[in-house]
Design a protein around this motif. Structure first.
Motif, PDB file in Angstrom:
ATOM      1  N   GLU A   1      -7.924   5.300   7.637  1.00  0.00           N
ATOM      2  CA  GLU A   1      -8.984   4.610   6.904  1.00  0.00           C
ATOM      3  C   GLU A   1     -10.326   4.528   7.627  1.00  0.00           C
ATOM      4  O   GLU A   1     -11.381   4.696   7.003  1.00  0.00           O
TER       5      GLU A   1
ATOM      6  N   LYS B   1      -4.903  -7.802   1.308  1.00  0.00           N
ATOM      7  CA  LYS B   1      -6.111  -7.011   1.607  1.00  0.00           C
ATOM      8  C   LYS B   1      -7.257  -7.415   0.668  1.00  0.00           C
ATOM      9  O   LYS B   1      -8.384  -7.627   1.102  1.00  0.00           O
TER      10      LYS B   1
ATOM     11  N   GLY C   1      -7.804  10.966   6.784  1.00  0.00           N
ATOM     12  CA  GLY C   1      -7.049  10.104   5.877  1.00  0.00           C
ATOM     13  C   GLY C   1      -6.851   8.719   6.487  1.00  0.00           C
ATOM     14  O   GLY C   1      -6.599   7.752   5.768  1.00  0.00           O
TER      15      GLY C   1
ATOM     16  N   VAL D   1      -9.905  -0.675   1.262  1.00  0.00           N
ATOM     17  CA  VAL D   1      -9.490   0.723   1.325  1.00  0.00           C
ATOM     18  C   VAL D   1      -8.059   0.786   0.799  1.00  0.00           C
ATOM     19  O   VAL D   1      -7.160   0.162   1.358  1.00  0.00           O
ATOM     20  N   ASN D   2      -7.883   1.495  -0.283  1.00  0.00           N
ATOM     21  CA  ASN D   2      -6.554   1.624  -0.879  1.00  0.00           C
ATOM     22  C   ASN D   2      -6.272   3.056  -1.287  1.00  0.00           C
ATOM     23  O   ASN D   2      -7.175   3.786  -1.690  1.00  0.00           O
ATOM     24  N   ASN D   3      -5.010   3.376  -1.238  1.00  0.00           N
ATOM     25  CA  ASN D   3      -4.552   4.680  -1.710  1.00  0.00           C
ATOM     26  C   ASN D   3      -4.656   4.769  -3.241  1.00  0.00           C
ATOM     27  O   ASN D   3      -4.624   3.745  -3.931  1.00  0.00           O
TER      28      ASN D   3
ATOM     29  N   GLU E   1      -4.777  12.465   0.858  1.00  0.00           N
ATOM     30  CA  GLU E   1      -3.411  12.999   0.691  1.00  0.00           C
ATOM     31  C   GLU E   1      -3.082  14.174   1.620  1.00  0.00           C
ATOM     32  O   GLU E   1      -2.851  15.309   1.166  1.00  0.00           O
ATOM     33  N   GLY E   2      -3.022  13.852   2.914  1.00  0.00           N
ATOM     34  CA  GLY E   2      -2.758  14.908   3.885  1.00  0.00           C
ATOM     35  C   GLY E   2      -1.290  15.117   4.202  1.00  0.00           C
ATOM     36  O   GLY E   2      -0.926  16.113   4.838  1.00  0.00           O
TER      37      GLY E   2
ATOM     38  N   GLY F   1       0.821  -1.216   0.000  1.00  0.00           N
ATOM     39  CA  GLY F   1       0.000   0.000   0.000  1.00  0.00           C
ATOM     40  C   GLY F   1       0.850   1.259   0.000  1.00  0.00           C
ATOM     41  O   GLY F   1       1.749   1.415   0.827  1.00  0.00           O
ATOM     42  N   ARG F   2       0.531   2.155  -0.916  1.00  0.00           N
ATOM     43  CA  ARG F   2       1.309   3.391  -1.059  1.00  0.00           C
ATOM     44  C   ARG F   2       0.775   4.528  -0.190  1.00  0.00           C
ATOM     45  O   ARG F   2       1.273   5.649  -0.258  1.00  0.00           O
ATOM     46  N   GLY F   3      -0.261   4.240   0.608  1.00  0.00           N
ATOM     47  CA  GLY F   3      -0.845   5.298   1.437  1.00  0.00           C
ATOM     48  C   GLY F   3      -0.029   5.603   2.679  1.00  0.00           C
ATOM     49  O   GLY F   3      -0.105   6.685   3.238  1.00  0.00           O
TER      50      GLY F   3
ATOM     51  N   SER G   1      -1.795   2.901  -5.026  1.00  0.00           N
ATOM     52  CA  SER G   1      -1.871   1.437  -4.978  1.00  0.00           C
ATOM     53  C   SER G   1      -2.836   0.951  -6.056  1.00  0.00           C
ATOM     54  O   SER G   1      -2.546  -0.005  -6.785  1.00  0.00           O
TER      55      SER G   1
ATOM     56  N   ASN H   1      -8.636   6.049  -1.127  1.00  0.00           N
ATOM     57  CA  ASN H   1      -8.200   7.091  -0.210  1.00  0.00           C
ATOM     58  C   ASN H   1      -7.392   8.141  -0.969  1.00  0.00           C
ATOM     59  O   ASN H   1      -6.244   7.923  -1.337  1.00  0.00           O
TER      60      ASN H   1
HETATM   61  C1  LIG Z   1      -3.464   9.957  10.675  1.00  0.00           C
HETATM   62  C2  LIG Z   1      -3.424   9.162   9.425  1.00  0.00           C
HETATM   63  C3  LIG Z   1      -3.600   9.789   8.192  1.00  0.00           C
HETATM   64  C4  LIG Z   1      -3.589   9.039   7.018  1.00  0.00           C
HETATM   65  N1  LIG Z   1      -3.752   9.701   5.836  1.00  0.00           N
HETATM   66  C5  LIG Z   1      -3.775   8.979   4.677  1.00  0.00           C
HETATM   67  C6  LIG Z   1      -3.992   9.630   3.433  1.00  0.00           C
HETATM   68  O1  LIG Z   1      -4.144  10.850   3.365  1.00  0.00           O
HETATM   69  N2  LIG Z   1      -4.020   8.859   2.311  1.00  0.00           N
HETATM   70  C7  LIG Z   1      -3.846   7.487   2.359  1.00  0.00           C
HETATM   71  O2  LIG Z   1      -3.904   6.824   1.323  1.00  0.00           O
HETATM   72  N3  LIG Z   1      -3.631   6.857   3.529  1.00  0.00           N
HETATM   73  C8  LIG Z   1      -3.601   7.566   4.681  1.00  0.00           C
HETATM   74  N4  LIG Z   1      -3.414   6.909   5.868  1.00  0.00           N
HETATM   75  C9  LIG Z   1      -3.292   5.442   5.837  1.00  0.00           C
HETATM   76  C10 LIG Z   1      -4.673   4.778   5.792  1.00  0.00           C
HETATM   77  O3  LIG Z   1      -5.146   4.598   7.113  1.00  0.00           O
HETATM   78  C11 LIG Z   1      -4.631   3.389   5.116  1.00  0.00           C
HETATM   79  O4  LIG Z   1      -3.583   2.650   5.661  1.00  0.00           O
HETATM   80  C12 LIG Z   1      -4.458   3.472   3.609  1.00  0.00           C
HETATM   81  O5  LIG Z   1      -5.411   4.307   3.010  1.00  0.00           O
HETATM   82  C13 LIG Z   1      -4.578   2.074   3.011  1.00  0.00           C
HETATM   83  O6  LIG Z   1      -4.303   2.106   1.641  1.00  0.00           O
HETATM   84  P1  LIG Z   1      -3.010   1.386   1.048  1.00  0.00           P
HETATM   85  O7  LIG Z   1      -2.976  -0.008   1.602  1.00  0.00           O
HETATM   86  O8  LIG Z   1      -3.216   1.408  -0.413  1.00  0.00           O
HETATM   87  O9  LIG Z   1      -1.831   2.189   1.492  1.00  0.00           O
HETATM   88  C14 LIG Z   1      -3.389   7.637   7.066  1.00  0.00           C
HETATM   89  C15 LIG Z   1      -3.208   7.018   8.310  1.00  0.00           C
HETATM   90  C16 LIG Z   1      -3.209   7.772   9.461  1.00  0.00           C
HETATM   91  C17 LIG Z   1      -3.007   7.075  10.765  1.00  0.00           C
END
Ligand SMILES: Cc1cc2nc3c(=O)[nH]c(=O)nc-3n(C[C@H](O)[C@H](O)[C@H](O)COP(=O)(O)O)c2cc1C
Ligand code: SF4
Length: 517
Positions: A273, A163, A271, A306-308, A183-184, A152-154, A311, A180
């Motif tokens: 999930e 997942k 952000g 839930v994916n970025n 992108e904070g 996951g690139r998030g 990803s 997701n």
């Molecule tokens: C405080 C906080 C902020 C997050 N902000 C983002 C975000 O802006 N974008 C994102 O993709 N994941 C964010 N994440 C991670 C997500 O909870 C989640 O792991 C992710 O969306 C999973 O997608 P991935 O498996 O493709 O990475 C954040 C996690 C935390 C704890």
């Protein structure tokens, strides 16, 4: 004959005058005898060169940049439509070193195509992943994504295939694909660039995920601070629907899938999930305790992937070219490419997609060109506001999930924010605590209260009040945050704080350990 002129409509380019440049070129062309067609693309991600203007000449694109509206008359006079010399001439776009050194998979089309042209998308290889996915079926799609090694690139780097398998195995009447796009992270913009520059890729990636797990509905949760991305995505969804790529019986198959877009309301924790799921459901964006995992009980208590953005986008390449081609790139357990985003005080800010494994020093000094201020690089914050500050002594760290973890850091969403030697690291540490206090969802005490106490303790250290005792207190507080917080907002805030304290103790008025003096 019509000459095509390409100018980005990406928010980053518009912010520095791309619309005015496009307007000036269109106006100037009216006085000449040459027919031109202005194509508004996404950005190539070479932000220090924006507004970048490219001219199609004999199968090549010749680049000029950064161009201002005032340069336009001079460009016409110099003969830029024939690729002639001008002070802003950069040469063929493909030979610009920053681009040439990249391995663009996810961003291959970004800056090249008209983002809202399905014909452009297909001409540049778009849609191949979905076509293969439709022929493979759910189990084989998941097997491909698993074998590719995609993580996951998030931020968390969790294996995407695992997942998808979990959601596929959950039995329910309804399942969701939640993208997701919040992108904070500070210094990151890859999701935005992709949504503005190649939105059909995200739609294709989400559709592949839907086929894999048996979902019929997808939601993109995009931060409201991205109005251009929201507009482009909404238009792209509409175009895909009209073309039969979304809706019932997509791409003439027996599958149905459609996507809606929701805009966030400006909260960093949304952000995360589960907070995002709450927000989409119309509730206050507060983190849910896990388990249950979203893959079992996610949006509206239904199994949800839930994916970025990145990803999901990477899944299109993996399905199009096969798991092995993707897996062949990378370093250690970090497979494929990562769109690394260089930001902050850096000479060449932009997006650099490359296989994992480059060293942090190569990325900052060589590719980023050091600082924009021309002063020495002192620190780099990797992985957003919850990521560690790396001093120059750690610049040999390979860009790899495990290598960063071994040095108490994280890759996160691929952001690198560069600071020069004027940075006050105690101030940065206090800022990390302030950020946590401001963005805390308030559900758990270590984060809600601890972050406020953290700001106070750092202030006392800097003011020289009982430094040794307050340093011990700060370390103790960081332990509590790390191990007592419900989510990574509280749990990871100690990383920027402790890295600042450990690598730059003099900024806190503390002595360096003897071994380092
Ligand atoms: C405080 C906080 C902020 C997050 N902000 C983002 C975000 O802006 N974008 C994102 O993709 N994941 C964010 N994440 C991670 C997500 O909870 C989640 O792991 C992710 O969306 C999973 O997608 P991935 O498996 O493709 O990475 C954040 C996690 C935390 C704890
Ligand atoms: S760590 Fe902070 S943001 Fe996360 S659940 Fe606890 S209070 Fe909320």
């Amino acid at each position: 004959m019509t000459t095509k002129v390409f100018i980005s409509r990406d928010a980053g380019a518009i912010a520095v005058g791309a619309d005015q440049v496009a307007g000036a070129i269109a106006a100037e062309a009216l006085h000449g005898d040459r027919d031109i067609e202005i194509v508004r693309t996404g950005s190539r991600g070479l932000y220090w060169l924006e507004p970048l203007v490219e001219v199609a000449i004999g199968g090549n694109r010749i680049a000029y940049g950064p161009v201002t509206a005032k340069d336009v008359k001079g460009l016409f006079a110099a003969g830029f439509l024939e690729g002639k010399a001008h002070k802003t001439l950069l040469g063929p776009t493909d030979s610009i070193a920053y681009l040439k050194r990249q391995t663009r998979l996810t961003f291959a089309r970004c800056g090249v195509v008209d983002p809202l042209s399905l014909a452009d998308y297909r001409a540049q290889g778009g849609g191949r992943g979905l076509a293969r996915a439709l022929s493979l079926g759910a189990d084989k799609i998941i097997a491909e994504v698993t074998q590719s090694g995609l993580r996951g690139r998030g931020g968390a780097g969790f294996p995407t295939g695992v997942k998808w398998r979990t959601t596929a195995d959950a039995s329910a009447k309804e399942k969701f694909i939640v993208c997701n796009a919040d992108e904070g992270d500070s210094g990151t913009f890859a999701d935005r660039m992709l949504m503005e520059g190649d939105p059909f890729q995200l739609i294709e990636g989400m559709t592949i995920a839907a086929l894999a797990v048996g979902a019929e509905k997808g939601i993109i949760y995009c931060r409201s601070e991205y109005p251009h991305a929201i507009e482009t995505m909404r238009k792209a969804i509409e175009i895909a629907r009209t073309a039969g790529l979304l809706g019932s019986r997509i791409a003439d198959s027996r599958h149905s899938f459609d996507i809606a877009l929701r805009a966030g309301a400006g909260s960093y924790v949304c952000g995360e999930e589960t907070a995002m799921l709450e927000s989409i459901e119309g509730k206050r964006g507060q983190v849910r305790a896990k388990p249950p995992l979203p893959a079992h009980e996610g949006l509206f208590a239904q199994p949800s992937v839930v994916n970025n953005v990145l990803s999901l986008a990477a899944a299109t390449t993996i399905l199009a070219d096969g798991a092995e081609a993707y897996r062949a790139l990378g370093y250690g357990r970090s497979r494929g490419t990562m769109p690394i985003q260089l930001a902050g005080n850096v000479k060449y800010p932009g997006l650099f997609e490359a296989p994992f494994g480059l060293s942090l020093g190569e990325l900052v000094d060589d590719i980023g060109g050091g600082t924009a201020s021309g002063r020495a690089v002192r620190a780099v914050q990797a992985g957003g506001p919850l990521g560690a500050y790396f001093p120059r002594a750690l610049f040999d760290t390979p860009y790899d999930y495990e290598a960063f973890t071994a040095r108490d850091g994280l890759i996160g969403h691929g952001g690198l924010v560069v600071f020069d030697d004027t940075v006050d690291m105690a101030r940065q540490a206090a800022f990390a605590m302030e950020f946590c206090a401001l963005e805390s969802c308030g559900k758990c005490t270590p984060c809600r209260i601890g972050s406020v106490r953290g700001v106070e303790v750092i202030r006392r250290i800097v003011e020289g009040k009982d430094r040794a005792a307050n340093e011990a207190l700060l370390r103790d507080l960081c332990e509590t945050l790390k191990f007592g917080s419900l989510c990574a907002l509280g749990g990871f805030t100690p990383y920027p704080v402790l890295s600042a304290l450990n690598h730059f103790p003099e900024d806190f008025g503390l002595a360096r350990p003897l071994a380092e003096v």
